[in-house]
Design an enzyme around this catalytic site. Structure first.
Site, short mmCIF file in Angstrom:
data_model
loop_
_atom_site.label_atom_id
_atom_site.label_comp_id
_atom_site.label_asym_id
_atom_site.label_seq_id
_atom_site.Cartn_x
_atom_site.Cartn_y
_atom_site.Cartn_z
N GLU A 52 0.90 -0.90 0.01
CA GLU A 52 -0.08 0.12 0.56
C GLU A 52 0.84 0.66 0.00
O GLU A 52 1.09 1.20 1.11
CB GLU A 52 -1.00 0.23 1.60
N ASP A 126 -1.53 11.89 -2.21
CA ASP A 126 -1.36 13.69 -2.38
C ASP A 126 -1.50 13.43 -4.16
O ASP A 126 -1.13 13.22 -5.18
CB ASP A 126 0.04 14.38 -2.59
N LYS A 130 6.55 15.31 -5.15
CA LYS A 130 8.45 15.84 -5.28
C LYS A 130 9.13 14.82 -5.29
O LYS A 130 9.42 14.34 -4.04
CB LYS A 130 8.70 17.44 -4.30
C1 LIG Z 1 -3.19 12.22 1.14
S1 LIG Z 1 -2.52 11.48 2.11
C2 LIG Z 1 -3.53 9.31 1.83
C3 LIG Z 1 -3.00 8.77 3.16
C4 LIG Z 1 -4.22 7.19 3.42
N1 LIG Z 1 -3.82 6.54 2.14
C5 LIG Z 1 -5.68 7.99 3.60
O1 LIG Z 1 -5.46 7.74 2.16
O2 LIG Z 1 -5.75 8.18 4.39
C6 LIG Z 1 -1.17 10.66 1.06
C7 LIG Z 1 0.15 10.15 1.87
O3 LIG Z 1 1.28 10.37 0.79
C8 LIG Z 1 2.40 9.82 2.08
N2 LIG Z 1 3.51 10.83 0.84
C9 LIG Z 1 3.53 11.36 0.33
N3 LIG Z 1 4.43 11.39 -0.72
C10 LIG Z 1 5.64 10.27 -0.04
C11 LIG Z 1 6.58 9.72 -0.86
N4 LIG Z 1 6.85 10.12 -2.01
N5 LIG Z 1 6.61 8.65 -0.24
C12 LIG Z 1 5.99 8.02 0.82
N6 LIG Z 1 4.80 9.08 1.10
C13 LIG Z 1 4.75 9.17 0.71
C14 LIG Z 1 2.01 10.89 2.87
O4 LIG Z 1 3.01 10.98 4.23
C15 LIG Z 1 0.58 11.10 3.28
O5 LIG Z 1 0.35 9.92 4.37
#
Ligand SMILES: C[S@@+](CC[C@H](N)C(=O)[O-])C[C@H]1O[C@@H](n2cnc3c(N)ncnc32)[C@H](O)[C@@H]1O
Length: 224
Positions: A52, A126, A130
């Site tokens: 995931e 997201d 980046k």
């Molecule tokens: C909008 S949140 C969604 C979290 C979860 N899947 C939910 O639906 O509640 C996006 C998640 O992606 C993680 N994230 C964003 N960019 C990332 C990256 N480059 N590597 C790992 N995690 C990342 C963030 O820390 C965040 O927890």
């Protein structure tokens, strides 16, 4: 969340046996020992491996692990204070088939070997992340290539998002390429044919979108 609480969670993560926090350097230089050995050395079975990406609190990893004891699940997120929740629940409920990795999604092909992964869930990503100083969508062609590298032949990817743009963008990319769309819907809760896992599990972010009455979209696709 206050910084005191975050620190407490970071400290607890260090003690959790189901949390793996590799050094960025070891991942980059290829010395991360679990790469290629997740089943043998971590889960100690030969069951399929499901990831995931951007797992947040890990609702999908934990719920699916409860339902499918014959599969292994790994939630990946850069924010340890978030997946602390999933890791703690998994420990409390003695779920040995789920783990959490604190790392960046863009390093996926350095964390997992070619053909090591059976399925990938991307849950409410997201809009852009980046990476190499530019912004990327988690389903752009670069990322799809990375997923293809670690996935087995016929490996499946699930994308669940509130973003109609991301849904349409991804469907557009999949069209006519070496990918096969197995199921897609722009409003899963209004469709009685939506797969069970899609409507029976809600993530933290998803619950907020549902409160705002946003439609939730889903695509299941396969790499040929
Ligand atoms: C909008 S949140 C969604 C979290 C979860 N899947 C939910 O639906 O509640 C996006 C998640 O992606 C993680 N994230 C964003 N960019 C990332 C990256 N480059 N590597 C790992 N995690 C990342 C963030 O820390 C965040 O927890």
């Amino acid at each position: 969340m206050g910084s005191k609480n975050k620190l407490k969670r970071f400290r607890e993560n260090e003690t959790f046996e189901n949390v793996i926090q590799p050094e960025r350097e070891e991942v980059l230089n290829g010395s991360f020992a679990l790469k290629g050995n997740w089943k043998k050395d971590y889960f100690k079975n030969e069951n399929p491996l499901v990831l995931e990406l951007g797992c947040g609190k890990g609702e999908y990893s934990v719920s699916l692990a409860k339902e499918y004891k014959d599969k292994n699940f790994i939630g990946i997120d850069i924010k340890g204070a978030r997946f602390w929740r999933g890791a703690k629940t998994a420990l409390e409920e003695k779920l040995a088939n789920v783990a959490f990795v604190r790392s960046q999604i863009e390093l996926i092909d350095k964390l997992f070997d070619v053909n090591e992964v059976d399925e990938i869930w991307i849950t409410f990503p997201d809009p852009q992340i980046k990476y190499k100083r530019t912004k990327h969508r988690l389903t752009n062609l670069d990322f799809l290539q990375k997923y293809k590298k670690v996935l087995k032949k016929d490996g499946i990817i699930h994308l669940k998002t509130d973003s109609e743009f991301m849904h349409g963008y991804t469907l557009g990319l999949l069209h006519g390429k070496e990918y096969e769309v197995l199921y897609a819907h722009h409003d899963v809760y209004s469709n009685e044919y939506s797969p069970k896992e899609v409507t029976s599990i809600q993530t933290f972010y998803e619950m907020q979108y549902l409160e705002q009455r946003k439609p939730i979209t889903y695509i299941k696709f396969k790499l040929n």
